[in-house]
Write a protein that holds these residues in place. Structure first.
Motif, mmCIF file in Angstrom:
data_model
loop_
_atom_site.group_PDB
_atom_site.id
_atom_site.type_symbol
_atom_site.label_atom_id
_atom_site.label_comp_id
_atom_site.label_asym_id
_atom_site.label_seq_id
_atom_site.Cartn_x
_atom_site.Cartn_y
_atom_site.Cartn_z
ATOM 1 N N ALA A 135 -1.187 -3.557 15.632
ATOM 2 C CA ALA A 135 -0.355 -4.669 15.153
ATOM 3 C C ALA A 135 -0.882 -5.239 13.844
ATOM 4 O O ALA A 135 -0.124 -5.754 13.030
ATOM 5 C CB ALA A 135 -0.295 -5.765 16.212
ATOM 6 N N VAL A 136 -2.197 -5.137 13.643
ATOM 7 C CA VAL A 136 -2.834 -5.707 12.451
ATOM 8 C C VAL A 136 -3.666 -4.629 11.764
ATOM 9 O O VAL A 136 -4.486 -3.979 12.406
ATOM 10 C CB VAL A 136 -3.741 -6.901 12.817
ATOM 11 C CG1 VAL A 136 -4.381 -7.496 11.569
ATOM 12 C CG2 VAL A 136 -2.966 -7.960 13.588
ATOM 13 N N THR A 137 -3.421 -4.458 10.464
ATOM 14 C CA THR A 137 -4.225 -3.533 9.678
ATOM 15 C C THR A 137 -4.999 -4.308 8.631
ATOM 16 O O THR A 137 -4.414 -5.047 7.833
ATOM 17 C CB THR A 137 -3.340 -2.469 8.992
ATOM 18 O OG1 THR A 137 -2.666 -1.711 9.999
ATOM 19 C CG2 THR A 137 -4.179 -1.528 8.135
ATOM 20 N N LEU A 138 -6.316 -4.172 8.696
ATOM 21 C CA LEU A 138 -7.211 -4.729 7.683
ATOM 22 C C LEU A 138 -7.455 -3.614 6.668
ATOM 23 O O LEU A 138 -7.950 -2.548 7.039
ATOM 24 C CB LEU A 138 -8.538 -5.150 8.308
ATOM 25 C CG LEU A 138 -8.482 -6.027 9.551
ATOM 26 C CD1 LEU A 138 -9.859 -6.177 10.171
ATOM 27 C CD2 LEU A 138 -7.892 -7.369 9.218
ATOM 28 N N LEU A 139 -7.074 -3.842 5.441
ATOM 29 C CA LEU A 139 -7.256 -2.859 4.377
ATOM 30 C C LEU A 139 -8.296 -3.402 3.419
ATOM 31 O O LEU A 139 -8.081 -4.436 2.787
ATOM 32 C CB LEU A 139 -5.935 -2.611 3.648
ATOM 33 C CG LEU A 139 -5.997 -1.782 2.361
ATOM 34 C CD1 LEU A 139 -6.530 -0.386 2.630
ATOM 35 C CD2 LEU A 139 -4.626 -1.729 1.716
ATOM 36 N N GLU A 140 -9.435 -2.732 3.340
ATOM 37 C CA GLU A 140 -10.534 -3.197 2.486
ATOM 38 C C GLU A 140 -10.737 -2.260 1.309
ATOM 39 O O GLU A 140 -10.872 -1.051 1.470
ATOM 40 C CB GLU A 140 -11.843 -3.257 3.282
ATOM 41 C CG GLU A 140 -13.014 -3.679 2.413
ATOM 42 C CD GLU A 140 -14.388 -3.391 3.004
ATOM 43 O OE1 GLU A 140 -15.345 -4.042 2.574
ATOM 44 O OE2 GLU A 140 -14.499 -2.498 3.879
ATOM 45 N N TYR A 141 -10.771 -2.841 0.119
ATOM 46 C CA TYR A 141 -11.229 -2.137 -1.074
ATOM 47 C C TYR A 141 -12.699 -2.492 -1.225
ATOM 48 O O TYR A 141 -13.048 -3.675 -1.217
ATOM 49 C CB TYR A 141 -10.434 -2.576 -2.306
ATOM 50 C CG TYR A 141 -9.057 -1.956 -2.336
ATOM 51 C CD1 TYR A 141 -8.848 -0.714 -2.926
ATOM 52 C CD2 TYR A 141 -7.972 -2.598 -1.744
ATOM 53 C CE1 TYR A 141 -7.581 -0.132 -2.937
ATOM 54 C CE2 TYR A 141 -6.715 -2.021 -1.755
ATOM 55 C CZ TYR A 141 -6.527 -0.789 -2.356
ATOM 56 O OH TYR A 141 -5.278 -0.215 -2.359
ATOM 57 N N PHE A 142 -13.557 -1.471 -1.354
ATOM 58 C CA PHE A 142 -14.992 -1.723 -1.318
ATOM 59 C C PHE A 142 -15.741 -0.895 -2.344
ATOM 60 O O PHE A 142 -15.218 0.057 -2.918
ATOM 61 C CB PHE A 142 -15.541 -1.449 0.085
ATOM 62 C CG PHE A 142 -15.648 0.022 0.398
ATOM 63 C CD1 PHE A 142 -16.875 0.670 0.276
ATOM 64 C CD2 PHE A 142 -14.545 0.754 0.794
ATOM 65 C CE1 PHE A 142 -16.987 2.024 0.539
ATOM 66 C CE2 PHE A 142 -14.649 2.103 1.062
ATOM 67 C CZ PHE A 142 -15.866 2.745 0.928
ATOM 68 N N VAL A 153 -6.358 -5.904 -7.258
ATOM 69 C CA VAL A 153 -7.767 -5.975 -6.880
ATOM 70 C C VAL A 153 -8.596 -6.032 -8.159
ATOM 71 O O VAL A 153 -8.401 -5.232 -9.074
ATOM 72 C CB VAL A 153 -8.175 -4.753 -6.026
ATOM 73 C CG1 VAL A 153 -9.671 -4.743 -5.767
ATOM 74 C CG2 VAL A 153 -7.394 -4.744 -4.722
ATOM 75 N N ASP A 154 -9.502 -7.004 -8.225
ATOM 76 C CA ASP A 154 -10.369 -7.094 -9.393
ATOM 77 C C ASP A 154 -11.831 -7.297 -9.011
ATOM 78 O O ASP A 154 -12.681 -7.478 -9.874
ATOM 79 C CB ASP A 154 -9.909 -8.184 -10.358
ATOM 80 C CG ASP A 154 -9.912 -9.568 -9.732
ATOM 81 O OD1 ASP A 154 -10.314 -9.697 -8.556
ATOM 82 O OD2 ASP A 154 -9.507 -10.521 -10.415
ATOM 83 N N GLY A 155 -12.116 -7.271 -7.729
ATOM 84 C CA GLY A 155 -13.487 -7.409 -7.246
ATOM 85 C C GLY A 155 -13.580 -6.891 -5.828
ATOM 86 O O GLY A 155 -12.570 -6.564 -5.207
ATOM 87 N N THR A 156 -14.802 -6.817 -5.346
ATOM 88 C CA THR A 156 -15.002 -6.316 -3.987
ATOM 89 C C THR A 156 -15.885 -7.283 -3.210
ATOM 90 O O THR A 156 -16.703 -7.974 -3.810
ATOM 91 C CB THR A 156 -15.681 -4.932 -4.026
ATOM 92 O OG1 THR A 156 -16.917 -5.017 -4.719
ATOM 93 C CG2 THR A 156 -14.775 -3.895 -4.658
ATOM 94 N N PRO A 157 -15.704 -7.340 -1.897
ATOM 95 C CA PRO A 157 -14.620 -6.697 -1.165
ATOM 96 C C PRO A 157 -13.313 -7.472 -1.344
ATOM 97 O O PRO A 157 -13.320 -8.693 -1.451
ATOM 98 C CB PRO A 157 -15.085 -6.779 0.294
ATOM 99 C CG PRO A 157 -15.921 -8.027 0.341
ATOM 100 C CD PRO A 157 -16.586 -8.111 -1.009
ATOM 101 N N THR A 158 -12.219 -6.739 -1.373
ATOM 102 C CA THR A 158 -10.896 -7.348 -1.300
ATOM 103 C C THR A 158 -10.263 -6.821 -0.028
ATOM 104 O O THR A 158 -10.204 -5.607 0.184
ATOM 105 C CB THR A 158 -10.031 -6.997 -2.521
ATOM 106 O OG1 THR A 158 -10.645 -7.556 -3.687
ATOM 107 C CG2 THR A 158 -8.633 -7.580 -2.378
ATOM 108 N N VAL A 159 -9.836 -7.743 0.823
ATOM 109 C CA VAL A 159 -9.261 -7.371 2.115
ATOM 110 C C VAL A 159 -7.815 -7.862 2.177
ATOM 111 O O VAL A 159 -7.523 -9.022 1.879
ATOM 112 C CB VAL A 159 -10.077 -7.968 3.287
ATOM 113 C CG1 VAL A 159 -9.420 -7.669 4.627
ATOM 114 C CG2 VAL A 159 -11.509 -7.434 3.259
#
Length: 178
Positions: free
Chosen positions: A21-28, A143-149
């Motif tokens: 039901a919930v997706t956490l998408l992390e750019y790392f 996205v311009d920094g990490t982590p971005t969730v």
């Protein structure tokens, strides 16, 4: 910011059910200390909301400030070709302070990866392109920094913590139940 993360390529790195039901998408970034700190809250949230939440990760190496973030991202993709993305991911974060080629090769050996295949994949354009695709998607999403969730496509503002993730996941689950 526009919602992001609705469609995922078939080779996505995911923990948790595909129909969560919930997706956490992390750019790392493997060298980002804030990404390393976000690992525990992200994994704990998966455990806390078992079956209801999934974690998807995408590369966003900040190569202008982290010299080894790019090679580490490529190494994790090379390991992925041998079915060991998450094992490489976790070890690269665990050894974040000592990242370099010798550490990357040591981890590949510890994981029992086929060294010739790992080297070929590490040097391949196809693997490099996978990392660049993630970067380009992140840039398009702002996205311009990490982590971005992102949580179900909406950016999580503020620190990635147990509290912020728990509140955001509960909000999505409540809205779906309403």
């Amino acid at each position: 910011m526009q919602p992001h993360g609705a469609s995922h390529p078939s080779d996505v790195h995911r923990l948790g059910p595909p129909d969560a039901a919930v997706t956490l998408l992390e750019y790392f970034d493997f060298q980002c200390p804030y990404c390393a700190r976000a690992e525990s809250p992200l994994r704990d949230t998966l455990d806390r909301f078992e079956g209801q939440a999934a974690l998807v990760v995408r590369h966003f190496p900040l190569t202008q400030i982290h010299n080894w973030a790019g090679p580490a991202a490529v190494a994790s993709e090379a390991a992925s070709n041998q079915g060991q993305f998450w094992e490489m991911h976790d070890r690269l974060f665990a050894r974040q302070s000592e990242l370099g080629m010798s550490t990357i090769w040591d981890i590949a050996q510890e994981l029992g990866l086929d060294q010739a295949q790992f080297l070929a994949d590490f040097q391949s354009q196809k693997v490099f392109n996978r990392v660049n695709r993630d970067i380009a998607e992140g840039q398009r999403a702002g996205v311009d920094g990490t982590p971005t969730v992102f949580i179900n496509g909406m950016v999580l503002n503020g620190e990635v913590s147990h509290e912020s993730l728990g509140e955001a996941v509960w909000a999505v689950l409540r809205s779906r139940a309403a």
